[in-house]
Motif scaffolding. Structure first.
Motif, mmCIF file in Angstrom:
data_model
loop_
_atom_site.group_PDB
_atom_site.id
_atom_site.type_symbol
_atom_site.label_atom_id
_atom_site.label_comp_id
_atom_site.label_asym_id
_atom_site.label_seq_id
_atom_site.Cartn_x
_atom_site.Cartn_y
_atom_site.Cartn_z
ATOM 1 N N GLU A 1 0.839 -1.186 0.000
ATOM 2 C CA GLU A 1 0.000 0.000 0.000
ATOM 3 C C GLU A 1 0.885 1.251 0.000
ATOM 4 O O GLU A 1 1.937 1.270 0.636
ATOM 5 N N THR A 2 0.441 2.242 -0.720
ATOM 6 C CA THR A 2 1.185 3.502 -0.734
ATOM 7 C C THR A 2 0.774 4.353 0.459
ATOM 8 O O THR A 2 -0.384 4.323 0.908
ATOM 9 N N LEU A 3 1.722 5.120 0.970
ATOM 10 C CA LEU A 3 1.433 6.041 2.058
ATOM 11 C C LEU A 3 0.789 7.306 1.510
ATOM 12 O O LEU A 3 0.979 7.678 0.360
ATOM 13 N N TRP A 4 0.050 7.964 2.324
ATOM 14 C CA TRP A 4 -0.508 9.271 2.004
ATOM 15 C C TRP A 4 0.182 10.311 2.873
ATOM 16 O O TRP A 4 0.749 9.994 3.927
ATOM 17 N N ASP A 7 1.343 14.520 8.707
ATOM 18 C CA ASP A 7 2.367 15.012 9.623
ATOM 19 C C ASP A 7 1.732 15.195 11.005
ATOM 20 O O ASP A 7 1.123 16.221 11.273
ATOM 21 N N PRO A 8 1.830 14.165 11.876
ATOM 22 C CA PRO A 8 2.623 12.952 11.647
ATOM 23 C C PRO A 8 1.786 11.806 11.061
ATOM 24 O O PRO A 8 0.563 11.835 11.097
ATOM 25 N N PHE A 9 2.488 10.820 10.541
ATOM 26 C CA PHE A 9 1.913 9.521 10.197
ATOM 27 C C PHE A 9 2.414 8.538 11.256
ATOM 28 O O PHE A 9 3.619 8.462 11.503
ATOM 29 N N THR A 10 1.482 7.854 11.902
ATOM 30 C CA THR A 10 1.858 6.962 13.001
ATOM 31 C C THR A 10 1.717 5.515 12.541
ATOM 32 O O THR A 10 0.655 5.109 12.067
ATOM 33 N N MET A 11 2.780 4.759 12.686
ATOM 34 C CA MET A 11 2.818 3.378 12.199
ATOM 35 C C MET A 11 3.162 2.422 13.335
ATOM 36 O O MET A 11 3.915 2.756 14.253
ATOM 37 N N THR A 12 2.572 1.253 13.295
ATOM 38 C CA THR A 12 2.924 0.177 14.218
ATOM 39 C C THR A 12 3.136 -1.094 13.415
ATOM 40 O O THR A 12 3.033 -1.084 12.180
ATOM 41 N N PHE A 31 6.131 9.782 12.197
ATOM 42 C CA PHE A 31 7.061 10.451 11.295
ATOM 43 C C PHE A 31 6.249 11.231 10.265
ATOM 44 O O PHE A 31 5.030 11.059 10.141
ATOM 45 N N ALA A 32 6.918 12.092 9.534
ATOM 46 C CA ALA A 32 6.253 12.893 8.507
ATOM 47 C C ALA A 32 6.289 12.167 7.176
ATOM 48 O O ALA A 32 7.296 11.543 6.827
ATOM 49 N N VAL A 33 5.180 12.257 6.449
ATOM 50 C CA VAL A 33 5.127 11.794 5.069
ATOM 51 C C VAL A 33 4.827 13.022 4.219
ATOM 52 O O VAL A 33 3.700 13.530 4.199
ATOM 53 N N LEU A 34 5.831 13.523 3.553
ATOM 54 C CA LEU A 34 5.714 14.772 2.788
ATOM 55 C C LEU A 34 6.304 14.562 1.405
ATOM 56 O O LEU A 34 7.474 14.185 1.277
ATOM 57 N N PHE A 35 5.499 14.811 0.383
ATOM 58 C CA PHE A 35 5.954 14.665 -0.993
ATOM 59 C C PHE A 35 6.465 16.004 -1.507
ATOM 60 O O PHE A 35 6.220 17.058 -0.925
ATOM 61 N N LYS A 36 7.165 15.948 -2.622
ATOM 62 C CA LYS A 36 7.695 17.173 -3.220
ATOM 63 C C LYS A 36 6.541 18.069 -3.688
ATOM 64 O O LYS A 36 5.661 17.607 -4.411
ATOM 65 N N PRO A 37 6.537 19.356 -3.323
ATOM 66 C CA PRO A 37 5.520 20.264 -3.883
ATOM 67 C C PRO A 37 5.833 20.567 -5.346
ATOM 68 O O PRO A 37 6.978 20.429 -5.795
ATOM 69 N N VAL A 38 4.807 21.002 -6.072
ATOM 70 C CA VAL A 38 4.937 21.284 -7.505
ATOM 71 C C VAL A 38 4.689 22.775 -7.742
ATOM 72 O O VAL A 38 3.650 23.315 -7.327
ATOM 73 N N ILE A 39 5.631 23.454 -8.392
ATOM 74 C CA ILE A 39 5.427 24.849 -8.796
ATOM 75 C C ILE A 39 4.630 24.847 -10.095
ATOM 76 O O ILE A 39 5.064 24.269 -11.097
ATOM 77 N N SER A 40 3.463 25.478 -10.081
ATOM 78 C CA SER A 40 2.612 25.462 -11.270
ATOM 79 C C SER A 40 2.809 26.699 -12.146
ATOM 80 O O SER A 40 2.757 26.603 -13.372
#
Length: 245
Positions: A1-4, A7-12, A31-40
């Motif tokens: 499964e992909t993460l979404w 902030d924070p994402f809590t995993m066990t 922990f944080a799950v942060l993807f790259k932002p996109v400049i439009s």
């Protein structure tokens, strides 16, 4: 499964041995799950302040915009909106030139950064100059003045809608005021419509708002004759068609 993003994402976790007996749950890790932002896109105000717009952010994260090549440090900041869009606007004008920028986002809770987004290139133009309307010109090569210049920029004067002939040019010396003494003679006209542009770092401004004025030179009296009753007839040259003498 992909993460979404979170902030924070809590995993066990748990583990199961061969007979199907599970372990207890692991102590949760956040922990944080942060993807790259996109400049439009980037828009630039008339006075040279860029606004960088983008998508792909996590709500309430802080966007940081950097120069891709050049001076280090954060140049612009913004906050991500609930729909993931964001914008960051400069507080002061940027020097006219071409820039390459990239962005990242910082999680509000953990303070952790995302990766750096793809670079985006845009250009800040010099502001368009303003010509002071002289009203009427009586010599072929007058001095034209104006404002809105950038120190070191080259101001060029043209006939409106005819960008192939430069009537005069000069460099802005200081402040935003400029003067140009024409090197190409003006033709007589009523009106003559003039525009201008300025170039800095090889980047031209938009065209100045055109101004219209009269260009009328001195008449030349070629001779005077008289009717039998004494009324003079004055003949001459150098007039503009349709003008009243």
């Amino acid at each position: 499964e992909t993460l979404w993003m979170a902030d924070p994402f809590t995993m066990t976790a748990s583990q199961t041995v061969n007979d199907g007996t599970p372990s207890d749950w692991a102590t949760p890790a956040s922990f944080a799950v942060l993807f790259k932002p996109v400049i439009s896109d980037v828009t630039v105000s008339a006075d040279g302040r860029p606004t960088v717009n983008g998508t792909g952010g996590l709500r309430d994260a802080t966007i940081e915009v950097y120069l891709y090549i050049g001076a280090g440090g954060v140049k612009l900041t913004g906050t991500v909106q609930p729909n993931g869009s964001w914008s960051a606007t400069a507080d002061a004008p940027w020097v006219p030139q071409t820039y390459m920028i990239y962005a990242r986002q910082i999680g509000k809770v953990t303070g952790m950064p995302s990766g750096l987004g793809e670079p985006y290139t845009f250009t800040v133009k010099p502001p368009k100059p303003t010509i002071t309307n002289p009203g009427v010109i009586r010599v072929p090569r007058p001095t034209i003045s104006g404002t809105g210049g950038v120190n070191g920029a080259l101001v060029k004067l043209y006939k409106h809608n005819v960008g192939s002939v430069v009537f005069g040019e000069d460099t802005v010396k200081s402040g935003d005021a400029w003067t140009v003494t024409l090197t190409q003679p003006l033709p007589m006209a009523d009106p003559f419509t003039m525009t201008a542009s300025q170039t800095l770092n090889n980047i031209p401004s938009d065209w100045a708002d055109p101004v219209s004025f009269a260009v009328l030179f001195k008449l030349v009296i070629a001779g005077i004759t008289f009717y039998p009753d004494g009324r003079p007839i004055v003949r001459g040259t150098g007039g503009l068609q349709g003008a009243t003498v």
